[in-house]
Design a protein around this motif. Structure first.
Motif, PDB file in Angstrom:
ATOM      1  N   GLN A 137       0.959  -1.327  -0.083  1.00  0.00           N
ATOM      2  CA  GLN A 137       0.071  -0.027   0.003  1.00  0.00           C
ATOM      3  C   GLN A 137       0.774   1.302   0.021  1.00  0.00           C
ATOM      4  OE1 GLN A 137      -0.026  -2.450   2.145  1.00  0.00           O
ATOM      5  NE2 GLN A 137      -2.255  -2.848   2.938  1.00  0.00           N
ATOM      6  N   ILE A 138       2.038   1.216   0.588  1.00  0.00           N
ATOM      7  CA  ILE A 138       2.900   2.278   0.685  1.00  0.00           C
ATOM      8  C   ILE A 138       3.516   2.697  -0.785  1.00  0.00           C
ATOM      9  CG2 ILE A 138       4.881   3.447   2.069  1.00  0.00           C
ATOM     10  CD1 ILE A 138       2.595   2.711   3.744  1.00  0.00           C
ATOM     11  N   LEU A 139       3.353   1.867  -1.619  1.00  0.00           N
ATOM     12  CA  LEU A 139       3.840   2.071  -2.927  1.00  0.00           C
ATOM     13  C   LEU A 139       3.248   3.316  -3.724  1.00  0.00           C
ATOM     14  CD1 LEU A 139       4.582  -1.511  -4.339  1.00  0.00           C
ATOM     15  CD2 LEU A 139       6.312   0.261  -3.284  1.00  0.00           C
ATOM     16  N   PHE A 140       2.088   3.594  -3.184  1.00  0.00           N
ATOM     17  CA  PHE A 140       1.248   4.725  -3.719  1.00  0.00           C
ATOM     18  C   PHE A 140       1.880   6.069  -3.435  1.00  0.00           C
ATOM     19  CE2 PHE A 140      -2.196   1.679  -3.514  1.00  0.00           C
ATOM     20  CZ  PHE A 140      -2.283   1.563  -5.061  1.00  0.00           C
ATOM     21  N   LEU A 141       2.785   6.026  -2.422  1.00  0.00           N
ATOM     22  CA  LEU A 141       3.603   7.245  -1.912  1.00  0.00           C
ATOM     23  C   LEU A 141       4.775   7.648  -2.871  1.00  0.00           C
ATOM     24  CD1 LEU A 141       3.650   7.005   2.148  1.00  0.00           C
ATOM     25  CD2 LEU A 141       2.013   8.396   0.619  1.00  0.00           C
ATOM     26  N   ILE A 142       5.233   6.573  -3.850  1.00  0.00           N
ATOM     27  CA  ILE A 142       6.395   6.917  -4.505  1.00  0.00           C
ATOM     28  C   ILE A 142       6.277   8.047  -5.391  1.00  0.00           C
ATOM     29  CG2 ILE A 142       7.475   5.797  -6.432  1.00  0.00           C
ATOM     30  CD1 ILE A 142       7.418   3.240  -5.280  1.00  0.00           C
ATOM     31  N   PRO A 143       5.351   8.362  -6.068  1.00  0.00           N
ATOM     32  CA  PRO A 143       5.127   9.493  -6.996  1.00  0.00           C
ATOM     33  C   PRO A 143       5.304  10.816  -5.975  1.00  0.00           C
ATOM     34  CG  PRO A 143       3.294   8.431  -7.532  1.00  0.00           C
ATOM     35  CD  PRO A 143       4.067   7.761  -6.311  1.00  0.00           C
ATOM     36  N   THR A 144       4.886  10.816  -4.765  1.00  0.00           N
ATOM     37  CA  THR A 144       4.928  11.758  -3.486  1.00  0.00           C
ATOM     38  C   THR A 144       6.652  12.176  -3.292  1.00  0.00           C
ATOM     39  OG1 THR A 144       2.978  11.603  -2.962  1.00  0.00           O
ATOM     40  CG2 THR A 144       4.392  12.872  -1.488  1.00  0.00           C
ATOM     41  N   ALA A 145       7.195  10.968  -2.958  1.00  0.00           N
ATOM     42  CA  ALA A 145       8.572  10.987  -2.529  1.00  0.00           C
ATOM     43  C   ALA A 145       9.362  11.375  -3.733  1.00  0.00           C
ATOM     44  CB  ALA A 145       9.142   9.303  -2.271  1.00  0.00           C
ATOM     45  N   ILE A 146       9.199  11.251  -4.895  1.00  0.00           N
ATOM     46  CA  ILE A 146       9.950  11.585  -6.204  1.00  0.00           C
ATOM     47  C   ILE A 146       9.934  12.901  -6.185  1.00  0.00           C
ATOM     48  CG2 ILE A 146      10.012  11.367  -8.722  1.00  0.00           C
ATOM     49  CD1 ILE A 146       9.308   8.393  -8.732  1.00  0.00           C
ATOM     50  N   ILE A 147       8.592  13.755  -6.047  1.00  0.00           N
ATOM     51  CA  ILE A 147       8.504  15.146  -6.416  1.00  0.00           C
ATOM     52  C   ILE A 147       9.166  15.925  -5.180  1.00  0.00           C
ATOM     53  CG2 ILE A 147       6.834  16.908  -6.089  1.00  0.00           C
ATOM     54  CD1 ILE A 147       4.684  15.016  -7.478  1.00  0.00           C
ATOM     55  N   THR A 148       9.142  15.197  -4.049  1.00  0.00           N
ATOM     56  CA  THR A 148       9.804  15.697  -2.715  1.00  0.00           C
ATOM     57  C   THR A 148      11.160  15.791  -3.021  1.00  0.00           C
ATOM     58  OG1 THR A 148       8.399  14.600  -1.108  1.00  0.00           O
ATOM     59  CG2 THR A 148      10.382  15.528  -0.428  1.00  0.00           C
ATOM     60  N   ILE A 149      11.972  14.478  -3.504  1.00  0.00           N
ATOM     61  CA  ILE A 149      13.531  14.485  -3.824  1.00  0.00           C
ATOM     62  C   ILE A 149      13.738  15.515  -5.045  1.00  0.00           C
ATOM     63  CG2 ILE A 149      15.230  13.106  -4.837  1.00  0.00           C
ATOM     64  CD1 ILE A 149      13.614  10.685  -3.399  1.00  0.00           C
ATOM     65  N   LEU A 150      12.949  15.571  -5.972  1.00  0.00           N
ATOM     66  CA  LEU A 150      13.313  16.679  -7.160  1.00  0.00           C
ATOM     67  C   LEU A 150      13.349  18.130  -6.452  1.00  0.00           C
ATOM     68  CD1 LEU A 150      11.405  15.182  -9.851  1.00  0.00           C
ATOM     69  CD2 LEU A 150      13.535  15.111  -9.743  1.00  0.00           C
ATOM     70  N   TYR A 151      12.162  18.245  -5.918  1.00  0.00           N
ATOM     71  CA  TYR A 151      12.055  19.847  -4.943  1.00  0.00           C
ATOM     72  C   TYR A 151      13.453  20.175  -4.128  1.00  0.00           C
ATOM     73  CZ  TYR A 151      10.578  23.705  -2.529  1.00  0.00           C
ATOM     74  OH  TYR A 151      10.394  24.800  -1.897  1.00  0.00           O
ATOM     75  N   ILE A 152      13.784  19.176  -3.476  1.00  0.00           N
ATOM     76  CA  ILE A 152      14.817  19.450  -2.468  1.00  0.00           C
ATOM     77  C   ILE A 152      16.247  19.872  -3.368  1.00  0.00           C
ATOM     78  CG2 ILE A 152      16.212  18.252  -0.757  1.00  0.00           C
ATOM     79  CD1 ILE A 152      13.666  17.085   0.565  1.00  0.00           C
ATOM     80  N   ILE A 153      16.347  18.651  -4.470  1.00  0.00           N
ATOM     81  CA  ILE A 153      17.474  18.699  -4.903  1.00  0.00           C
ATOM     82  C   ILE A 153      17.773  20.023  -6.025  1.00  0.00           C
ATOM     83  CG2 ILE A 153      18.947  17.754  -7.013  1.00  0.00           C
ATOM     84  CD1 ILE A 153      18.092  15.213  -6.003  1.00  0.00           C
ATOM     85  N   PHE A 154      16.467  20.462  -6.497  1.00  0.00           N
ATOM     86  CA  PHE A 154      16.746  21.608  -7.327  1.00  0.00           C
ATOM     87  C   PHE A 154      16.605  22.984  -6.558  1.00  0.00           C
ATOM     88  CE2 PHE A 154      16.312  18.103 -10.166  1.00  0.00           C
ATOM     89  CZ  PHE A 154      17.290  18.362 -11.455  1.00  0.00           C
ATOM     90  N   TYR A 155      15.694  22.772  -5.615  1.00  0.00           N
ATOM     91  CA  TYR A 155      15.579  24.369  -4.981  1.00  0.00           C
ATOM     92  C   TYR A 155      15.857  24.350  -3.586  1.00  0.00           C
ATOM     93  CZ  TYR A 155      12.061  25.113  -8.702  1.00  0.00           C
ATOM     94  OH  TYR A 155      11.419  24.801  -9.920  1.00  0.00           O
ATOM     95  N   GLY A 156      16.364  23.068  -2.994  1.00  0.00           N
ATOM     96  CA  GLY A 156      16.799  23.191  -1.609  1.00  0.00           C
ATOM     97  C   GLY A 156      18.370  23.102  -1.593  1.00  0.00           C
TER      98      GLY A 156
END
Length: 217
Positions: free
Chosen positions: A179-198
């Motif tokens: 069930q937690i696999l549904f959070l993968i898109p959210t995790a990817i967006i979070t990683i992208l945001y932190i890398i490119f804006y953080g």
């Protein structure tokens, strides 16, 4: 502590018996998944099975294996593995304590809260009814998943310092339950945001960092 001791032998939990028994099978080197497949072939029936991923089984099965030399010699009360359930409750409670501590430490480090409020937040979180329900009453394994995902996400904010430990913990947490696999898109967006804006690195360094994170993830 009193609530924990009382509920350990009164409130046995929803899936506690199944989880404890599977942990014991793991400790005895019995493949529960192969056992389930063979049982279906023999009986020709579908039935409720151990619903967790193999990674979850390896972690919790490893914990149960550590205590197996003790629990196997203890008496079984009413055909119920009370002592194994106590181990599950202890570690579930410990993972929740660690999660609360990680969140409070992050908020203190980022100066989101004042130090004098941290103690009040800690105890109010600790004695939240949901904590007792998940870790002590209901007895599920989600406390480990919660700890890994929350801690991994918080560590992403220090991507330059933790050397991708946050990515590793987050990835493990996402792989523990289907069930937690549904959070993968959210995790990817979070990683992208932190890398490119953080991060304040140059674009080339950001892309290299993204590739490294992708390999780990």
């Amino acid at each position: 502590l009193a609530v924990f001791i009382i509920t350990s032998f009164i409130t046995v939990g929803c899936d506690a018996k199944v989880i404890a028994n599977v942990g014991n099978l793991f400790a005895e080197d019995i493949d529960i998944y192969q056992l389930q497949v063979n049982s279906r072939l023999i009986t020709g029936r579908e039935y409720a099975e151990f619903p967790y991923n193999s990674l979850m089984l390896c972690i919790w099965g490893g914990i149960m294996t550590l205590f197996r030399p003790i629990t196997k010699i203890l008496p079984i009360i009413g055909k119920y593995p009370y002592f194994e359930v106590v181990v599950l409750k202890l570690f579930s409670l410990a993972f929740i304590f660690l999660t609360i501590s990680a969140v409070i430490s992050f908020m203190l480090d980022k100066k989101i809260i004042e130090e004098k409020r941290a103690k009040w937040i800690y105890y109010s979180s600790l004695f939240n009814p949901v904590i007792f329900y998940v870790a002590i009453l209901f007895v599920q394994l989600d406390a480990l998943t919660l700890y890994l995902i929350v801690t991994g996400t918080l560590l992403l904010n220090n991507l330059n310092k933790d050397r991708f430990l946050g990515i590793l913990l987050l990835s493990i947490g996402l792989m523990l339950k289907m069930q937690i696999l549904f959070l993968i898109p959210t995790a990817i967006i979070t990683i992208l945001y932190i890398i490119f804006y953080g991060c304040k690195d140059k674009m080339v360094e950001k892309i290299i960092r993204l590739l490294k994170c992708g390999i780990i993830f």
